[in-house]
Design a protein around this motif. Sequence first.
Motif, PDB file in Angstrom:
ATOM      1  N   ARG A 176       0.829  -1.207   0.000  1.00  0.00           N
ATOM      2  CA  ARG A 176       0.000   0.000   0.000  1.00  0.00           C
ATOM      3  C   ARG A 176       0.863   1.256   0.000  1.00  0.00           C
ATOM      4  O   ARG A 176       0.462   2.303  -0.504  1.00  0.00           O
ATOM      5  CB  ARG A 176      -0.911  -0.005   1.222  1.00  0.00           C
ATOM      6  N   TYR A 177       2.084   1.137   0.537  1.00  0.00           N
ATOM      7  CA  TYR A 177       2.953   2.302   0.686  1.00  0.00           C
ATOM      8  C   TYR A 177       4.119   2.319  -0.299  1.00  0.00           C
ATOM      9  O   TYR A 177       4.961   3.210  -0.235  1.00  0.00           O
ATOM     10  CB  TYR A 177       3.482   2.364   2.123  1.00  0.00           C
ATOM     11  N   MET A 178       4.188   1.354  -1.198  1.00  0.00           N
ATOM     12  CA  MET A 178       5.290   1.281  -2.155  1.00  0.00           C
ATOM     13  C   MET A 178       4.885   1.891  -3.496  1.00  0.00           C
ATOM     14  O   MET A 178       3.751   1.740  -3.941  1.00  0.00           O
ATOM     15  CB  MET A 178       5.731  -0.170  -2.360  1.00  0.00           C
ATOM     16  N   ASP A 179       5.823   2.561  -4.126  1.00  0.00           N
ATOM     17  CA  ASP A 179       5.595   3.122  -5.451  1.00  0.00           C
ATOM     18  C   ASP A 179       6.160   2.235  -6.555  1.00  0.00           C
ATOM     19  O   ASP A 179       5.665   2.249  -7.681  1.00  0.00           O
ATOM     20  CB  ASP A 179       6.238   4.508  -5.548  1.00  0.00           C
ATOM     21  N   GLU A 227      -4.006  -5.856  -8.359  1.00  0.00           N
ATOM     22  CA  GLU A 227      -4.632  -5.210  -7.202  1.00  0.00           C
ATOM     23  C   GLU A 227      -3.955  -3.902  -6.796  1.00  0.00           C
ATOM     24  O   GLU A 227      -4.421  -3.250  -5.860  1.00  0.00           O
ATOM     25  CB  GLU A 227      -4.619  -6.174  -5.998  1.00  0.00           C
ATOM     26  N   THR A 228      -2.856  -3.523  -7.453  1.00  0.00           N
ATOM     27  CA  THR A 228      -2.135  -2.307  -7.056  1.00  0.00           C
ATOM     28  C   THR A 228      -1.756  -1.483  -8.282  1.00  0.00           C
ATOM     29  O   THR A 228      -1.875  -1.933  -9.426  1.00  0.00           O
ATOM     30  CB  THR A 228      -0.839  -2.637  -6.279  1.00  0.00           C
ATOM     31  N   SER A 229      -1.254  -0.283  -8.008  1.00  0.00           N
ATOM     32  CA  SER A 229      -0.691   0.566  -9.064  1.00  0.00           C
ATOM     33  C   SER A 229       0.823   0.628  -8.950  1.00  0.00           C
ATOM     34  O   SER A 229       1.463   1.491  -9.562  1.00  0.00           O
ATOM     35  CB  SER A 229      -1.277   1.976  -8.974  1.00  0.00           C
ATOM     36  N   VAL A 230       1.422  -0.270  -8.188  1.00  0.00           N
ATOM     37  CA  VAL A 230       2.873  -0.300  -7.993  1.00  0.00           C
ATOM     38  C   VAL A 230       3.559  -0.652  -9.320  1.00  0.00           C
ATOM     39  O   VAL A 230       3.204  -1.645  -9.959  1.00  0.00           O
ATOM     40  CB  VAL A 230       3.256  -1.328  -6.911  1.00  0.00           C
ATOM     41  N   TRP A 231       4.534   0.170  -9.722  1.00  0.00           N
ATOM     42  CA  TRP A 231       5.339  -0.213 -10.881  1.00  0.00           C
ATOM     43  C   TRP A 231       6.329  -1.284 -10.443  1.00  0.00           C
ATOM     44  O   TRP A 231       7.041  -1.117  -9.457  1.00  0.00           O
ATOM     45  CB  TRP A 231       6.109   0.975 -11.454  1.00  0.00           C
ATOM     46  N   PHE A 232       6.386  -2.408 -11.153  1.00  0.00           N
ATOM     47  CA  PHE A 232       7.324  -3.448 -10.744  1.00  0.00           C
ATOM     48  C   PHE A 232       8.013  -4.081 -11.934  1.00  0.00           C
ATOM     49  O   PHE A 232       7.491  -4.116 -13.047  1.00  0.00           O
ATOM     50  CB  PHE A 232       6.643  -4.511  -9.882  1.00  0.00           C
ATOM     51  N   GLU A 233       9.234  -4.525 -11.664  1.00  0.00           N
ATOM     52  CA  GLU A 233      10.045  -5.252 -12.632  1.00  0.00           C
ATOM     53  C   GLU A 233      10.526  -6.538 -11.985  1.00  0.00           C
ATOM     54  O   GLU A 233      10.469  -6.685 -10.755  1.00  0.00           O
ATOM     55  CB  GLU A 233      11.220  -4.375 -13.093  1.00  0.00           C
ATOM     56  N   LEU A 234      10.983  -7.472 -12.805  1.00  0.00           N
ATOM     57  CA  LEU A 234      11.402  -8.794 -12.326  1.00  0.00           C
ATOM     58  C   LEU A 234      12.901  -8.972 -12.517  1.00  0.00           C
ATOM     59  O   LEU A 234      13.493  -8.408 -13.439  1.00  0.00           O
ATOM     60  CB  LEU A 234      10.670  -9.895 -13.090  1.00  0.00           C
ATOM     61  N   THR A 235      13.486  -9.774 -11.631  1.00  0.00           N
ATOM     62  CA  THR A 235      14.887 -10.162 -11.801  1.00  0.00           C
ATOM     63  C   THR A 235      15.019 -11.665 -11.600  1.00  0.00           C
ATOM     64  O   THR A 235      14.465 -12.220 -10.638  1.00  0.00           O
ATOM     65  CB  THR A 235      15.797  -9.445 -10.788  1.00  0.00           C
ATOM     66  N   THR A 236      15.729 -12.311 -12.508  1.00  0.00           N
ATOM     67  CA  THR A 236      16.057 -13.725 -12.352  1.00  0.00           C
ATOM     68  C   THR A 236      17.563 -13.892 -12.485  1.00  0.00           C
ATOM     69  O   THR A 236      18.146 -13.580 -13.531  1.00  0.00           O
ATOM     70  CB  THR A 236      15.346 -14.592 -13.403  1.00  0.00           C
ATOM     71  N   LEU A 237      18.194 -14.335 -11.406  1.00  0.00           N
ATOM     72  CA  LEU A 237      19.618 -14.654 -11.415  1.00  0.00           C
ATOM     73  C   LEU A 237      19.775 -16.050 -12.012  1.00  0.00           C
ATOM     74  O   LEU A 237      19.265 -17.029 -11.445  1.00  0.00           O
ATOM     75  CB  LEU A 237      20.168 -14.611  -9.988  1.00  0.00           C
TER      76      LEU A 237
END
Length: 368
Positions: free
Chosen positions: A181-184, A219-229
Amino acid sequence: MIAQRETTPAGNVITNYWHKLDDGRIQCDVCPRACKLREGQQGLCFVRACEDDQIVLTSYGRSSGFCIDPIEKKPLNHFLPGTPVLSFGTAGCNLACKFCQNWDMSKSRQMDTLADQASPEQLAAVAAKTGCRSLAFTYNDPVIFMEYAIDVAQAAAERNLKSVAVTAGYMCDKPREAFFRYMDAANVDLKAFTERFYQKICGASLQATLETLLYLKHETSVWFELTTLLIPGENDSDQELHAMCQWIVENLGVDVPIHFTAFHPDWKMMNHARTPASTLTRARQIALNSGIRYAYTGNVHDSKGGSTHCHQCNSVLLERDWYVLGAWGIDASEGKGACQNCGAAVAGVFESQPGTWGSRRVPVKMVS
């Protein structure tokens, strides 16, 4: 203003997510590990403990260090490119990844690791004073110090600063909702695409991470990206990469960026070979062929694999040489981007021009 956290006589912050069991133990409900603790015991994460018949956070306000990084180091390539971010972590982790490259912090069992201290308000003030656009909870997973991270995020928002979580997403429903809820923005480690890898190598489960990704997307508007090592012989087969990319396209869409990064021998996997650059290039191509529009290579010098290209006309939108930015081909307005060449939309959060922070890494000392 941030509400004052309730503390115990020992100074530890009382947490919200736990319940008593019939046998007298207290179960922590932050993550699926569900540690069941007796008085004085700590969870696997090290920083959540049983004190006075409740779960407390022992690391609130304490850190293993503060540093200003380029936002691309999180890695986030589509969130305020080129801007500085004030980064910090604590100690401990709720996973047990054998390849952990921050194991000195995430696996620490020494409170001496948490030598630096800062209140949420102090962190936000320093971030603003040093010209940072955001604060990042990183180095170890912020899920385990979520109360501290939430309070910092609230203090940051009061100064018009953004908050970034670098996480494995291994958490339960209610805490997940409260935290994000508090993450951008967030970078989520999708460590592999088999339960075998998660259980054998990480001591966790793939399904819990997938549930977090679905929550973030729908369920959110958080911009997110993925990382796979990518670790040779463990999670780098064509079959697994195809399955992962197909799931991403079908469940998260084509606009979620993915970073394929190189493994180097560390902690309990010292006998494994480094990841060849060709493996990262192969993984990136599989992602692009699967329909993912933004796929990157990391931990290697690969300007092509690190740069952002238009999914429609293939022109360079943002050139990267490690963390140094070059050509800029994005028209940005109200946070949204479009290709200057063909007008195609570019997913992410952008300003009219990229920042100029570059590759600098600047340690920060908090002063009381």
